[in-house]
Design a protein around this motif. Structure first.
Motif, PDB file in Angstrom:
ATOM      1  N   UNK A 241       0.825  -1.207   0.000  1.00  0.00           N
ATOM      2  CA  UNK A 241       0.000   0.000   0.000  1.00  0.00           C
ATOM      3  C   UNK A 241       0.861   1.261   0.000  1.00  0.00           C
ATOM      4  N   UNK A 242       1.937   1.247   0.781  1.00  0.00           N
ATOM      5  CA  UNK A 242       2.820   2.416   0.807  1.00  0.00           C
ATOM      6  C   UNK A 242       3.457   2.659  -0.559  1.00  0.00           C
ATOM      7  N   UNK A 243       3.908   1.590  -1.182  1.00  0.00           N
ATOM      8  CA  UNK A 243       4.542   1.724  -2.495  1.00  0.00           C
ATOM      9  C   UNK A 243       3.536   2.174  -3.550  1.00  0.00           C
ATOM     10  N   UNK A 244       2.332   1.626  -3.474  1.00  0.00           N
ATOM     11  CA  UNK A 244       1.296   2.010  -4.438  1.00  0.00           C
ATOM     12  C   UNK A 244       0.905   3.473  -4.274  1.00  0.00           C
ATOM     13  N   UNK A 245       0.788   3.915  -3.031  1.00  0.00           N
ATOM     14  CA  UNK A 245       0.444   5.325  -2.782  1.00  0.00           C
ATOM     15  C   UNK A 245       1.540   6.250  -3.313  1.00  0.00           C
ATOM     16  N   UNK A 246       2.796   5.834  -3.147  1.00  0.00           N
ATOM     17  CA  UNK A 246       3.908   6.647  -3.641  1.00  0.00           C
ATOM     18  C   UNK A 246       3.904   6.711  -5.164  1.00  0.00           C
ATOM     19  N   UNK A 247       3.707   5.548  -5.794  1.00  0.00           N
ATOM     20  CA  UNK A 247       3.646   5.527  -7.253  1.00  0.00           C
ATOM     21  C   UNK A 247       2.506   6.370  -7.782  1.00  0.00           C
ATOM     22  N   UNK A 248       1.375   6.318  -7.109  1.00  0.00           N
ATOM     23  CA  UNK A 248       0.214   7.118  -7.531  1.00  0.00           C
ATOM     24  C   UNK A 248       0.517   8.610  -7.399  1.00  0.00           C
ATOM     25  N   UNK A 249       1.168   9.007  -6.317  1.00  0.00           N
ATOM     26  CA  UNK A 249       1.498  10.420  -6.114  1.00  0.00           C
ATOM     27  C   UNK A 249       2.428  10.924  -7.206  1.00  0.00           C
ATOM     28  N   UNK A 250       3.390  10.095  -7.604  1.00  0.00           N
ATOM     29  CA  UNK A 250       4.324  10.488  -8.660  1.00  0.00           C
ATOM     30  C   UNK A 250       3.602  10.655  -9.991  1.00  0.00           C
ATOM     31  N   UNK A 279       4.521  22.266  -8.633  1.00  0.00           N
ATOM     32  CA  UNK A 279       5.468  22.260  -7.509  1.00  0.00           C
ATOM     33  C   UNK A 279       4.825  21.671  -6.260  1.00  0.00           C
ATOM     34  N   UNK A 280       3.559  21.975  -6.021  1.00  0.00           N
ATOM     35  CA  UNK A 280       2.860  21.417  -4.867  1.00  0.00           C
ATOM     36  C   UNK A 280       2.813  19.890  -4.950  1.00  0.00           C
ATOM     37  N   UNK A 281       2.341  19.378  -6.073  1.00  0.00           N
ATOM     38  CA  UNK A 281       2.169  17.930  -6.217  1.00  0.00           C
ATOM     39  C   UNK A 281       3.502  17.193  -6.239  1.00  0.00           C
ATOM     40  N   UNK A 282       4.508  17.778  -6.890  1.00  0.00           N
ATOM     41  CA  UNK A 282       5.816  17.112  -6.945  1.00  0.00           C
ATOM     42  C   UNK A 282       6.502  17.131  -5.583  1.00  0.00           C
ATOM     43  N   UNK A 283       6.321  18.212  -4.821  1.00  0.00           N
ATOM     44  CA  UNK A 283       6.883  18.265  -3.464  1.00  0.00           C
ATOM     45  C   UNK A 283       6.224  17.226  -2.573  1.00  0.00           C
ATOM     46  N   UNK A 284       4.906  17.090  -2.698  1.00  0.00           N
ATOM     47  CA  UNK A 284       4.204  16.068  -1.924  1.00  0.00           C
ATOM     48  C   UNK A 284       4.673  14.668  -2.322  1.00  0.00           C
ATOM     49  N   UNK A 285       4.867  14.459  -3.620  1.00  0.00           N
ATOM     50  CA  UNK A 285       5.283  13.146  -4.110  1.00  0.00           C
ATOM     51  C   UNK A 285       6.675  12.778  -3.608  1.00  0.00           C
ATOM     52  N   UNK A 286       7.622  13.731  -3.671  1.00  0.00           N
ATOM     53  CA  UNK A 286       8.987  13.402  -3.271  1.00  0.00           C
ATOM     54  C   UNK A 286       9.079  13.256  -1.752  1.00  0.00           C
ATOM     55  N   UNK A 287       8.300  14.020  -0.999  1.00  0.00           N
ATOM     56  CA  UNK A 287       8.299  13.843   0.461  1.00  0.00           C
ATOM     57  C   UNK A 287       7.747  12.469   0.828  1.00  0.00           C
ATOM     58  N   UNK A 288       6.687  12.053   0.150  1.00  0.00           N
ATOM     59  CA  UNK A 288       6.123  10.731   0.408  1.00  0.00           C
ATOM     60  C   UNK A 288       7.110   9.636   0.010  1.00  0.00           C
ATOM     61  N   UNK A 289       7.803   9.837  -1.120  1.00  0.00           N
ATOM     62  CA  UNK A 289       8.793   8.858  -1.571  1.00  0.00           C
ATOM     63  C   UNK A 289       9.920   8.722  -0.552  1.00  0.00           C
ATOM     64  N   UNK A 290      10.350   9.852   0.016  1.00  0.00           N
ATOM     65  CA  UNK A 290      11.401   9.816   1.041  1.00  0.00           C
ATOM     66  C   UNK A 290      10.933   9.058   2.278  1.00  0.00           C
ATOM     67  N   UNK A 291       9.723   9.338   2.726  1.00  0.00           N
ATOM     68  CA  UNK A 291       9.188   8.672   3.918  1.00  0.00           C
ATOM     69  C   UNK A 291       9.019   7.170   3.672  1.00  0.00           C
ATOM     70  N   UNK A 292       8.487   6.824   2.501  1.00  0.00           N
ATOM     71  CA  UNK A 292       8.272   5.410   2.181  1.00  0.00           C
ATOM     72  C   UNK A 292       9.590   4.664   2.079  1.00  0.00           C
ATOM     73  N   UNK A 293      10.561   5.268   1.403  1.00  0.00           N
ATOM     74  CA  UNK A 293      11.870   4.621   1.250  1.00  0.00           C
ATOM     75  C   UNK A 293      12.529   4.412   2.598  1.00  0.00           C
ATOM     76  N   UNK A 294      12.457   5.417   3.449  1.00  0.00           N
ATOM     77  CA  UNK A 294      13.084   5.323   4.770  1.00  0.00           C
ATOM     78  C   UNK A 294      12.396   4.264   5.623  1.00  0.00           C
ATOM     79  N   UNK A 295      11.069   4.218   5.580  1.00  0.00           N
ATOM     80  CA  UNK A 295      10.342   3.263   6.411  1.00  0.00           C
ATOM     81  C   UNK A 295      10.544   1.829   5.921  1.00  0.00           C
ATOM     82  N   UNK A 296      10.570   1.647   4.621  1.00  0.00           N
ATOM     83  CA  UNK A 296      10.710   0.288   4.074  1.00  0.00           C
ATOM     84  C   UNK A 296      12.139  -0.244   4.191  1.00  0.00           C
ATOM     85  N   UNK A 297      13.111   0.661   4.130  1.00  0.00           N
ATOM     86  CA  UNK A 297      14.505   0.232   4.272  1.00  0.00           C
ATOM     87  C   UNK A 297      14.897   0.072   5.732  1.00  0.00           C
ATOM     88  N   UNK A 298      14.277   0.842   6.597  1.00  0.00           N
ATOM     89  CA  UNK A 298      14.681   0.839   7.994  1.00  0.00           C
ATOM     90  C   UNK A 298      15.808   1.835   8.222  1.00  0.00           C
TER      91      UNK A 298
END
Length: 338
Positions: A241-250, A279-298
């Protein structure tokens, strides 16, 4: 009507990606961060060979006469590779800005060397630090309702701390004078300021998309390879779900970023709204990508020994550059009269 990039635009971006993969790898970036160098010569030389520094300049001056839309895919590749070279500040901002001020060919000599890439330039606003100022020879400075052209040697640079160590930020001390002034007409300066800011936001948005896409790809690969209890961690629904949400945001952000670049290139009346939305949508997408990557990698994701930290820092930096999410929301509200 065909709503896609043409073969030349795609091929140019693919060529840039191939070059950056070879010359701007995580190893190269880490070496650059740990060194005292202000640039990556092999990367810049390759950009020069491809004509990237002067891509926005008119063909009559030796440029490629590319529009903001033409260059937007290249900006994505800069984000995807986390390239430290300030190509946006030079090619997307400085070259078009000085070209517009080159009435009577007053600055043709300067334009010639920055279009070729043999000398570099960057743009600075009163309330911002200068990115990569230690590697440039010229600075275009918006100051007190005027535009000045400075030689970097005539200024005093003070290095500032940055979360992203590959981005060299500087405060600048200098003395305005008649010899540095290139535009003082208030209406003209206001127009140049607005156009330059919109170009910076559109290009930064594209870099956000590139960073987010890279983080998502690396995270998908990691959760497929990492196993717990004999199974890849990616089989867990919470991870999916986290990965899908990130892909959708991008994928939701990318078309708006492209629309902003198209509006800039065509002088569309909704340019302001489109660029701020991108800029709004891309900033939201990259912030979500950072959070998802950090959480999934540990915890390993933000250690210096793990290369992903380069993109995490770049993503969070770009998200707030040229206006963070809250700033873009205010700008959008103003555009809509809310």
């Amino acid at each position: 009507m065909k709503f896609c990039f043409n073969d030349q635009q795609v091929l140019f971006a693919e060529t840039v990606r191939e070059m950056l993969t070879k010359r701007c790898s995580p190893e190269h970036i880490n070496d650059f961060i740990s060194s005292d160098m202000n640039s990556m010569p092999l990367v810049w030389d390759a950009f020069m060979a491809m004509g990237v520094p002067g891509m926005a300049a008119p063909e009559s001056l030796g440029g490629l006469e590319m529009s903001d839309l033409d260059s937007i895919l290249i900006m994505e590749e800069l984000g995807r590779s986390a390239c430290p070279e300030p190509i946006m500040e030079h090619a997307v901002l400085s070259v078009p800005l000085l070209t517009e001020c080159n009435e009577g060919n007053k600055y043709s000599d300067v334009l010639e060397v920055i279009i070729s890439g043999t000398k570099r330039a960057s743009v600075v606003f009163d309330d911002q630090y200068a990115l990569g100022a230690d590697a440039v020879q010229y600075l275009l400075v918006f100051h007190a309702g005027q535009l000045h052209l400075l030689e970097q040697e005539s200024t005093k640079l003070q290095r500032q701390k940055s979360v992203d160590e590959s981005r060299h930020l500087f405060s600048i001390e200098w003395d305005p004078s008649a010899s540095t002034l290139i535009e003082s007409n208030p209406e003209r300066v206001d127009s140049l300021t607005k156009k330059t800011e919109l170009r910076a936001k559109a290009a930064t948005s594209a870099q956000c998309i590139g960073v987010a896409e890279y983080l998502l790809e690396k995270t998908v690969q990691y959760v497929q390879d990492r196993k717990q209890f004999g199974k890849p961690v990616g089989v867990n629904q919470a991870i999916k779900h986290q990965l899908a949400d990130t892909g959708k945001a991008i994928e939701f952000a990318r078309p708006m970023v492209h629309r902003g670049a198209w509006c800039l290139s065509n002088g569309h009346p909704e340019t302001d709204l489109a660029v701020h939305m991108g800029k709004l949508l891309s900033s939201q997408a990259v912030e979500l990508a950072c959070k998802t990557a950090l959480q999934c990698h540990g915890a390993i994701a933000y250690t210096l020994e793990y290369d992903l930290q380069i993109w995490l820092k770049r993503g969070l930096t770009l998200s707030s550059s040229w206006g963070d999410i809250y700033n873009q929301r205010d700008r959008i509200a103003n555009c809509l009269g809310l």
